[in-house]
Design an enzyme around this catalytic site. Structure first.
Site, PDB file in Angstrom:
ATOM      1  N   LYS A 148     -44.963 -30.779  25.944  1.00 57.50           N
ATOM      2  CA  LYS A 148     -46.459 -31.437  25.432  1.00 57.50           C
ATOM      3  C   LYS A 148     -46.241 -33.039  24.632  1.00 57.50           C
ATOM      4  O   LYS A 148     -44.247 -33.295  25.307  1.00 57.50           O
ATOM      5  CB  LYS A 148     -46.594 -30.954  23.903  1.00 57.50           C
ATOM      6  CG  LYS A 148     -46.877 -31.745  22.934  1.00 57.50           C
ATOM      7  CD  LYS A 148     -47.485 -30.529  21.204  1.00 57.50           C
ATOM      8  CE  LYS A 148     -46.085 -31.323  20.708  1.00 57.50           C
ATOM      9  NZ  LYS A 148     -45.846 -32.846  20.347  1.00 57.50           N
ATOM     10  N   ASP A 199     -50.362 -34.816  23.617  1.00 54.82           N
ATOM     11  CA  ASP A 199     -50.858 -34.918  21.789  1.00 54.82           C
ATOM     12  C   ASP A 199     -51.199 -35.628  21.186  1.00 54.82           C
ATOM     13  O   ASP A 199     -49.735 -36.244  20.528  1.00 54.82           O
ATOM     14  CB  ASP A 199     -49.407 -33.447  21.260  1.00 54.82           C
ATOM     15  CG  ASP A 199     -49.357 -33.097  19.777  1.00 54.82           C
ATOM     16  OD1 ASP A 199     -50.418 -33.496  19.747  1.00 54.82           O
ATOM     17  OD2 ASP A 199     -48.615 -32.889  19.182  1.00 54.82           O
ATOM     18  N   LYS A 242     -54.038 -36.775  19.073  1.00 57.81           N
ATOM     19  CA  LYS A 242     -54.950 -36.050  17.898  1.00 57.81           C
ATOM     20  C   LYS A 242     -55.997 -37.747  17.494  1.00 57.81           C
ATOM     21  O   LYS A 242     -56.259 -37.837  16.555  1.00 57.81           O
ATOM     22  CB  LYS A 242     -53.683 -35.893  16.846  1.00 57.81           C
ATOM     23  CG  LYS A 242     -52.950 -34.937  16.414  1.00 57.81           C
ATOM     24  CD  LYS A 242     -52.071 -34.624  15.573  1.00 57.81           C
ATOM     25  CE  LYS A 242     -51.052 -33.763  15.434  1.00 57.81           C
ATOM     26  NZ  LYS A 242     -49.810 -34.252  16.946  1.00 57.81           N
ATOM     27  N   ASP A 264     -61.124 -41.405  15.759  1.00 59.42           N
ATOM     28  CA  ASP A 264     -61.786 -42.522  15.700  1.00 59.42           C
ATOM     29  C   ASP A 264     -63.131 -42.540  16.119  1.00 59.42           C
ATOM     30  O   ASP A 264     -63.858 -41.205  15.578  1.00 59.42           O
ATOM     31  CB  ASP A 264     -61.502 -43.373  16.672  1.00 59.42           C
ATOM     32  CG  ASP A 264     -60.932 -44.964  16.356  1.00 59.42           C
ATOM     33  OD1 ASP A 264     -62.720 -45.582  16.115  1.00 59.42           O
ATOM     34  OD2 ASP A 264     -59.956 -45.865  16.703  1.00 59.42           O
ATOM     35  N   THR A 306     -49.419 -29.277  10.495  1.00 58.60           N
ATOM     36  CA  THR A 306     -48.463 -27.099   9.823  1.00 58.60           C
ATOM     37  C   THR A 306     -46.993 -27.934   8.650  1.00 58.60           C
ATOM     38  O   THR A 306     -46.528 -27.311   8.299  1.00 58.60           O
ATOM     39  CB  THR A 306     -48.006 -26.683  10.786  1.00 58.60           C
ATOM     40  OG1 THR A 306     -46.970 -28.149  11.689  1.00 58.60           O
ATOM     41  CG2 THR A 306     -49.074 -26.187  11.924  1.00 58.60           C
ATOM     42  N   ARG A 340     -37.292 -28.130  19.545  1.00 59.67           N
ATOM     43  CA  ARG A 340     -36.263 -28.201  19.178  1.00 59.67           C
ATOM     44  C   ARG A 340     -35.420 -26.900  18.931  1.00 59.67           C
ATOM     45  O   ARG A 340     -34.156 -26.650  19.405  1.00 59.67           O
ATOM     46  CB  ARG A 340     -35.642 -28.133  17.485  1.00 59.67           C
ATOM     47  CG  ARG A 340     -35.833 -30.489  17.354  1.00 59.67           C
ATOM     48  CD  ARG A 340     -35.693 -30.798  16.034  1.00 59.67           C
ATOM     49  NE  ARG A 340     -36.556 -30.119  15.094  1.00 59.67           N
ATOM     50  CZ  ARG A 340     -37.378 -30.373  13.735  1.00 59.67           C
ATOM     51  NH1 ARG A 340     -36.342 -31.213  13.515  1.00 59.67           N
ATOM     52  NH2 ARG A 340     -38.611 -29.936  13.584  1.00 59.67           N
TER      53      ARG A 340
END
Length: 232
Positions: free
Chosen positions: A33, A60, A62, A65, A120, A211
């Site tokens: 990603k 990614d 997002k 518009d 999230t 991570r």
């Protein structure tokens, strides 16, 4: 070959560090990603380099518009050869339908398009400041329904809502979940988290993990252990 269910989030501000991590991974074991920070720093060429190495790339960004602008952005993303791109479902059905149509008319029509429901990192209190008297689960349910009706391939959602969504949508409707943490690991800035095994059992299609893998002493071994746990 079994489809890789883990999407490794490359959240780096240094391209050499990212390349060193990617060199340790295997395209058959994970997808990658690229988010806003890396794309802004290193641009389309970095994304194309990952595609050339054989990785499925989830771009990614997002997009959110007016329909025409988002449609053109999604078409441009598809033509980089990415596996998947996303928009915000809150942009509405006209925007999502325009984006889906633009990808279908691109040189890479197989690029998947999914929509973000509720981030999230957001809990009940934060959501209520924007949408009063609505729980994250209710908002996710509403936006996922709108996404499916708009013809998209799936949604980004918390694993906590996956059981509900899987009961309402077919297995072909993708549920892509950030906030996945192996048992005992630091949850960081995520509010709604779940372990990889629990997420798969809840009906999640793909697990986004950063991570816990990228900062591990041995990233490939950590990835292999996660894959083993969810495939067992």
């Amino acid at each position: 070959m079994q489809d890789a269910r883990v999407i490794v989030a490359l959240d780096f501000d240094n391209i050499d560090t990212a390349d060193q991590l990617v060199a340790q991974l295997d395209p058959s074991l994970c997808k990658l990603k690229v988010g806003k920070e890396m794309f802004t720093l290193f641009g389309p060429e970095f994304v194309k380099s990952l595609v050339k190495r054989g990785f499925d790339v989830f771009l990614d960004l997002k997009f959110h518009d007016i329909p025409n602008t988002v449609a053109k952005a999604c078409k441009a993303a598809a033509e980089m050869g990415v596996w998947m791109v996303n928009v915000h479902a809150s942009g509405g059905d006209e925007m999502m339908k325009a984006a889906k149509k633009a990808i279908a008319e691109s040189s890479h029509p197989q690029t998947k398009l999914i929509a973000v429901t509720v981030l999230t990192s957001m809990n009940d209190e934060q959501l209520n400041k924007m949408v009063p008297n609505v729980t994250p689960a209710q908002q996710v349910e509403k936006l996922a329904r709108l996404t499916a009706e708009s013809g998209l391939d799936g949604v980004v959602c918390s694993a906590k809502e996956a059981v509900m969504l899987r009961g309402q949508h077919s297995d072909e409707f993708l549920l892509v979940t950030p906030g996945i943490r192996p048992a005992g690991s630091d949850v960081g800035d995520q509010k709604r988290v779940m372990t990889p095994v629990d997420a798969i059992n809840a009906g999640v299609s793909y697990l986004v993990m950063g991570r816990p893998i990228t900062q591990a002493d041995k990233p490939l071994e950590t990835l292999q252990a996660i894959n083993h746990s969810i495939n067992a």
